[in-house]
Design a protein around this motif. Sequence first.
Motif, mmCIF file in Angstrom:
data_model
loop_
_atom_site.group_PDB
_atom_site.id
_atom_site.type_symbol
_atom_site.label_atom_id
_atom_site.label_comp_id
_atom_site.label_asym_id
_atom_site.label_seq_id
_atom_site.Cartn_x
_atom_site.Cartn_y
_atom_site.Cartn_z
ATOM 1 N N TYR A 179 0.838 -1.205 0.000
ATOM 2 C CA TYR A 179 0.000 0.000 0.000
ATOM 3 C C TYR A 179 0.874 1.257 0.000
ATOM 4 O O TYR A 179 0.561 2.248 -0.664
ATOM 5 C CB TYR A 179 -0.934 -0.003 1.222
ATOM 6 C CG TYR A 179 -1.867 -1.198 1.265
ATOM 7 C CD1 TYR A 179 -2.831 -1.393 0.277
ATOM 8 C CD2 TYR A 179 -1.789 -2.147 2.287
ATOM 9 C CE1 TYR A 179 -3.683 -2.492 0.308
ATOM 10 C CE2 TYR A 179 -2.634 -3.247 2.326
ATOM 11 C CZ TYR A 179 -3.577 -3.419 1.331
ATOM 12 O OH TYR A 179 -4.410 -4.512 1.356
ATOM 13 N N LYS A 180 1.983 1.214 0.746
ATOM 14 C CA LYS A 180 2.898 2.368 0.765
ATOM 15 C C LYS A 180 3.490 2.612 -0.620
ATOM 16 O O LYS A 180 3.666 3.756 -1.036
ATOM 17 C CB LYS A 180 4.001 2.158 1.800
ATOM 18 C CG LYS A 180 3.542 2.335 3.233
ATOM 19 C CD LYS A 180 4.715 2.316 4.206
ATOM 20 C CE LYS A 180 4.280 2.732 5.605
ATOM 21 N NZ LYS A 180 5.408 2.768 6.551
ATOM 22 N N GLU A 289 -2.069 4.506 4.071
ATOM 23 C CA GLU A 289 -2.020 3.080 3.692
ATOM 24 C C GLU A 289 -3.119 2.252 4.351
ATOM 25 O O GLU A 289 -3.641 1.303 3.762
ATOM 26 C CB GLU A 289 -0.635 2.477 3.950
ATOM 27 C CG GLU A 289 -0.129 2.532 5.370
ATOM 28 C CD GLU A 289 0.641 3.807 5.697
ATOM 29 O OE1 GLU A 289 1.406 3.784 6.667
ATOM 30 O OE2 GLU A 289 0.458 4.826 4.990
#
Length: 412
Positions: A179-180, A289
């Motif tokens: 997600y980052k 995130e």
Amino acid sequence: NLFFPFTDAHKKLLNQMIRSNPKLMSGPFALLVKNQKVLDFDNKRYFFNAKLKSDNQERPKLPITVRREQVFLDSYRALFFKTNDEIKNSKLEITFKGESGVDAGGVTREWYQVLSRQMFNPDYALFLPVPSDKTTFHPNRTSALNPEHLSFFKFIGMIIGKAIRDQCFLDCHFSREVYKNILGRPVSLKDMESLDPDYYKSLVWILENDITDIIEETFSVETDDYGEHKVINLIEGGKDIIVTEANKQDYVKKVVEYKLQTSVKEQMDNFLVGFYALISKDLITIFDEQELELLISGLPDIDVDDWKNNTTYVNYTATCKEVSYFWRAVRSFDAEERAKLLQFVTGTSKVPLNGFKELSGVNGVCKFSIHRDFGSSERLPSSHTCFNQLNLPPYESYETLRGSLLLAINEG
């Protein structure tokens, strides 16, 4: 100098105003997305979906027929060679071969669920489960075993982007650094914990102790893939540069970057090409995130009684005032805050199919646990996601515990 302090100070009021009149986000309130921490997830999602709708032209139907047992490959062949605009603007019309049914939206939603589970089929070698949770996945560094792996990663990025555009949820949960990567955010040492708990502990030990004359590491890592041994430099000439007390911080940073990003850069780059083709990076980065996981996978259905009945305590008991404050706080949280608490302690918002009794950790089934933190009660709660462990200081009052918990899960 004025905007950030003002919006931070009036966060609650601003969110309430938007909830009562969401159209404010189409006007001057749109400026609030410049301060990501101010908007609550539901208000961000409203703004985000309104933006996506505004670029939607007419939506021509795109019929796709797939075999249920081969849904990943059939979907890939049907969609991968279409143009980005065709995929972005179309309304999918799914038919499962040999099954009668008219797709008025329900079949498409089911297709997204079935397809998202097949992404992680070990035969494709694209993802590996993280040791701390067999339902959370990280890209496989050795996915090149599969000659089609890069185009498959691009396809998966496209599918996730398309699902978000169609407001359909996927049954998939990725490790935090995926997600980052989508959001273009740096990874941190804490992100290593669920991926490799022992390695994480050794890196923490290096940072917390004087390593002079104790370790003999260099700025390199060794890999052994199917019998092929390699030494990979973390910086130029790294295998000849010794790690010292003076440069250990830089070494840990480089190791974390390699393990979480550089080693799967080719895979993630292709994933992002597919994703950004359907959703612009500028727009997706209004989320953090944790929120991105909720956007992709949906808010979990959390039964607080089931959660409480399957929790263990260390140096607390079920009747301690701090524990009763904790459950009182959880019951006061909205669905988003409960999901963020679950993410904070377990690393993901996923609730097992049979409830909290099947929560898994690095050694198999691992119940949610609350441990007394014997440090100062000025500290925030902390967690170990590999063991689903919340470290909770003995706060004096309910208000302090609730406030500290919210601060930790939103900012920690």
